[in-house]
Scaffold this motif. Structure first.
Motif, short mmCIF file in Angstrom:
data_model
loop_
_atom_site.label_atom_id
_atom_site.label_comp_id
_atom_site.label_asym_id
_atom_site.label_seq_id
_atom_site.Cartn_x
_atom_site.Cartn_y
_atom_site.Cartn_z
N GLU A 78 -7.20 8.08 -8.92
CA GLU A 78 -6.32 8.83 -9.80
C GLU A 78 -6.03 10.20 -9.19
N LEU A 79 -4.88 10.75 -9.54
CA LEU A 79 -4.58 12.11 -9.14
C LEU A 79 -5.33 13.09 -10.02
N ILE A 130 -5.95 2.59 3.15
CA ILE A 130 -4.59 3.06 3.41
C ILE A 130 -4.01 3.78 2.20
N VAL A 131 -4.21 3.24 1.00
CA VAL A 131 -3.60 3.82 -0.19
C VAL A 131 -4.07 5.25 -0.39
N SER A 132 -5.37 5.49 -0.26
CA SER A 132 -5.91 6.82 -0.48
C SER A 132 -5.36 7.81 0.54
N VAL A 133 -5.40 7.45 1.81
CA VAL A 133 -4.92 8.36 2.86
C VAL A 133 -3.42 8.57 2.74
N ALA A 134 -2.66 7.50 2.48
CA ALA A 134 -1.21 7.63 2.37
C ALA A 134 -0.82 8.49 1.17
N THR A 135 -1.54 8.35 0.06
CA THR A 135 -1.25 9.18 -1.11
C THR A 135 -1.43 10.65 -0.77
N HIS A 136 -2.49 10.97 -0.05
CA HIS A 136 -2.71 12.34 0.40
C HIS A 136 -1.56 12.81 1.29
N GLU A 137 -1.21 12.02 2.28
CA GLU A 137 -0.17 12.44 3.22
C GLU A 137 1.18 12.59 2.53
N ASN A 195 -12.11 16.88 -6.29
CA ASN A 195 -11.50 15.73 -6.95
C ASN A 195 -10.01 15.60 -6.67
N SER A 196 -9.42 16.59 -6.04
CA SER A 196 -8.00 16.54 -5.74
C SER A 196 -7.73 15.54 -4.61
N ILE A 197 -6.62 14.82 -4.72
CA ILE A 197 -6.22 13.92 -3.64
C ILE A 197 -5.84 14.73 -2.41
N MET A 198 -5.55 16.03 -2.61
CA MET A 198 -5.14 16.89 -1.51
C MET A 198 -6.33 17.61 -0.86
N TRP A 199 -7.55 17.28 -1.25
CA TRP A 199 -8.73 17.77 -0.52
C TRP A 199 -8.63 17.21 0.90
N PRO A 200 -8.89 18.01 1.94
CA PRO A 200 -8.56 17.60 3.30
C PRO A 200 -9.32 16.39 3.84
N TRP A 201 -10.53 16.13 3.33
CA TRP A 201 -11.38 15.12 3.95
C TRP A 201 -11.27 13.77 3.24
N ALA A 260 0.83 -1.21 0.00
CA ALA A 260 0.00 0.00 0.00
C ALA A 260 0.86 1.26 0.00
N ILE A 261 1.92 1.27 0.80
CA ILE A 261 2.81 2.43 0.85
C ILE A 261 3.54 2.60 -0.47
N GLU A 262 4.00 1.52 -1.05
CA GLU A 262 4.67 1.59 -2.35
C GLU A 262 3.73 2.14 -3.42
N THR A 263 2.47 1.69 -3.39
CA THR A 263 1.48 2.16 -4.36
C THR A 263 1.22 3.65 -4.20
N ALA A 264 1.08 4.09 -2.95
CA ALA A 264 0.81 5.51 -2.70
C ALA A 264 1.96 6.39 -3.18
N LEU A 265 3.18 5.97 -2.96
CA LEU A 265 4.33 6.75 -3.43
C LEU A 265 4.44 6.74 -4.94
N LYS A 266 4.03 5.63 -5.54
CA LYS A 266 4.11 5.51 -7.00
C LYS A 266 3.18 6.50 -7.70
N TYR A 267 2.07 6.85 -7.05
CA TYR A 267 1.19 7.86 -7.65
C TYR A 267 1.96 9.15 -7.92
N TRP A 268 2.86 9.50 -7.02
CA TRP A 268 3.62 10.74 -7.19
C TRP A 268 4.82 10.57 -8.11
N SER A 269 5.49 9.43 -8.07
CA SER A 269 6.64 9.23 -8.96
C SER A 269 6.20 9.06 -10.41
N ASP A 270 4.97 8.58 -10.62
CA ASP A 270 4.48 8.39 -11.98
C ASP A 270 4.23 9.71 -12.70
N VAL A 271 4.00 10.78 -11.95
CA VAL A 271 3.62 12.05 -12.60
C VAL A 271 4.64 13.16 -12.39
N SER A 272 5.75 12.87 -11.72
CA SER A 272 6.74 13.91 -11.44
C SER A 272 8.14 13.37 -11.63
#
Length: 557
Positions: A261-262, A225-232, A246-252, A142-154
């Protein structure tokens, strides 16, 4: 005439669940139900200024804060504490502030709100403390997946490193437990997690999760876990909260989405900080950056100091203190273990002033017959220097050479591997390499003896302790530990076992160099003892006679 709004505090409810093996504590956070609690909520997330001591909150400021809050949450901006607003306030969310500007109000903040960036694009990570809500492998994925969301686009890349100071440390903390950063979770259904921006001090980039939540992976129930970890991790790389639903960075927190998806806003924010990946299709021209994206800066990162990870094979030493707490030492830091839970490391000299770092051994002595006025003293050893503490206070005249405190200690011993006090006879064993020495009622050191007397214990031990269950525990440099019986003087059945799994709850395999130990590294408990060396071997019968002698002397006195 302006009406005033008085702010009140509230309590929390505890629910205890008895399982077949242990008592689990589920802590439910208190919901927001009235204007006073709503004002506290708005202050916490920096929509509303905290009033001066003794003052009350102005109702007009409260109304304006509500409207801003409602705008961020994408609900009607009524300025009233209506049902949609109360529902939003009671929706589980991230613990970071929603404030999106960097202007200073002169009031101290709970978190660093300056959206800085890392000064490099290759970041390391590791998990410091696991949750039992999912399996270790599920959490790893789950942690690897959450980090991959950011490495895939940056331009960022992430690598798991079993080192003592990765850039991003993940841990699950119990509610109402100070896990080291001074920010305490308030129970299930409240703050799910919080993270730290780059450059915010020793916690830079780290992400902490409330272990009271029902964490899940790949199912519609619980908290994903994946959704919350991606946000954090968005915060970990420097992104603030967004008011886009729709942003993953929406607080709730949102309902589980199997096709997470991001949003384009998330992507552009990450790319403004770290650029695009090697192969990337640029966004459409119709995209307009939000205020969050616009405000990101190129501020440098504060260097993150060395903090050891408990999910490692080897530590320096371990002891049960005079206060009954178990303390584990590594470098300049120590962990306290309570109920088999290891807490965030603290600096050694913050608790034991003047104590050296990188210790060799430690022991807290308990046998009053042997130690007399030194009973309950804690000894720390570094090289030939010995430090003696009464609780957390260094005794006068210390540190001193070990031979000054322990008569007859050989001058050719430069350092120790472990010091362990035995049960019953009060003998204390000083281990170095493949031999050990004994300190007993004679108040003199005798030896050396072959470590083969401790049947099944290898010569590669790095620490040892007589623990609260009266068994002796020895820890090897290969990541295994041994439970040793002081009654039959042998390793108990089923040992050795993994240190990181049983003592630190990491759920990981051997991590030194990320390789498993060879067969030769796992000692055979049935090996015959080699007594061919000129060193003496102390047998169980010798120890038994010593114990009887102790009883006789004690009785006659």
């Amino acid at each position: 005439m302006l009406r005033k709004l008085y702010i009140v505090c509230s309590s929390c409810h505890y629910v205890y669940i008895l399982s077949a093996f242990s008592i689990l504590t589920v802590v439910e956070g208190t919901p927001v139900t009235n204007a006073g609690e709503a004002a506290e909520h708005l202050i916490k997330y920096e929509y509303l200024e905290e009033p001066d001591p003794g003052a009350n909150t102005d109702i007009s400021a409260f109304v304006e804060a509500l409207k801003k809050y409602q705008a961020t949450g994408n609900i009607p901006q009524t300025g009233e504490l209506d049902d949609p607003t109360l529902t939003l306030m009671n929706t589980p969310r991230c613990g970071l502030s929603d404030k999106t500007d960097t202007s200073s109000s002169g009031r101290s903040k709970r978190y660093s709100l300056h959206s800085t960036k890392w000064d490099r694009k290759h970041l390391t990570w590791n998990i410091l403390r696991y949750t039992v809500k999912v399996t270790p492998s599920q959490l790893d994925d789950a942690i690897e997946t959450a980090l991959k969301y950011w490495s895939d686009v940056s331009g960022l890349t992430f690598e798991r490193k079993y080192i003592e100071d990765p850039d991003i440390i993940v841990l699950f903390a119990e509610p109402y437990d100070d896990h080291g950063d001074g920010i305490v979770f308030q129970g299930k259904g409240q703050v799910l997690a919080h993270a730290f921006y780059p450059g915010s001090g020793i916690w830079s980039g780290d992400a902490h999760f409330d272990n009271s939540e029902t964490w899940t992976v790949g199912v519609t129930t619980g908290t994903n876990i994946v959704s919350v970890a991606t946000h954090e991790f968005g915060h970990s790389i420097g992104l603030a909260h967004s008011n886009l639903f729709n942003s993953i960075m929406w607080p709730w927190n949102k309902a589980y989405n199997a096709h997470l998806e991001l949003d384009q806003d998330d992507i552009n924010g990450a790319q403004e900080l770290y650029g695009a990946p090697t192969i990337w299709y640029p966004p459409t021209d119709s995209y307009q950056p939000t205020e969050r994206t616009k405000k990101l800066t190129e501020a440098p990162t504060v260097t993150k100091p060395f903090i050891p990870s408990n999910c490692q094979v080897e530590f320096d030493t371990i002891t049960v203190g005079a206060d009954g707490g178990t303390y584990i030492f590594k470098g300049r830091y120590y962990w306290q273990m309570i109920d088999r839970k290891v807490y965030i490391p603290k600096l050694i000299d913050s608790t034991w002033p003047h104590l050296a770092a990188n210790l060799d051994a430690a022991v807290t002595v308990k046998n009053s017959y042997i130690w007399k006025d030194r009973v309950a003293k804690t000894y720390f050893f570094k090289g030939r220097q010995v430090y003696r503490y009464t609780l957390y206070n260094l005794d006068m005249g210390f540190p001193r050479d070990i031979s000054t405190e322990f008569g007859g200690f050989p001058y050719d011993v430069a350092k120790l591997d472990a010091v362990v006090e035995g049960i019953g006879n009060g003998q204390t064993y000083f281990f170095t390499g493949d031999r050990f020495y004994i300190y007993d009622y004679s108040e003199q050191i005798s030896g050396p003896f072959s470590i083969g007397s401790f049947k099944g214990i290898p010569p590669s031990i790095v620490a040892g302790v007589q623990w609260t269950d009266n068994y002796l525990y020895f820890f090897s440099s290969y990541g295994w530990y041994y439970q040793f019986s002081p009654w039959n003087f042998n390793v108990n059945y089923g040992y050795p076992r993994l240190t990181v799994q049983d003592w630190f709850g990491c759920g990981l395999g051997i991590q030194a160099g990320e390789t498993q130990p060879t067969a030769a590294a796992i000692p055979n408990n049935n090996l015959a003892i080699d007594n061919s060396s000129p060193r003496k071997t102390i047998h169980f019968l010798t120890l038994f006679i010593s114990f009887l002698l102790f009883i006789i002397i004690n009785y006659t006195n």
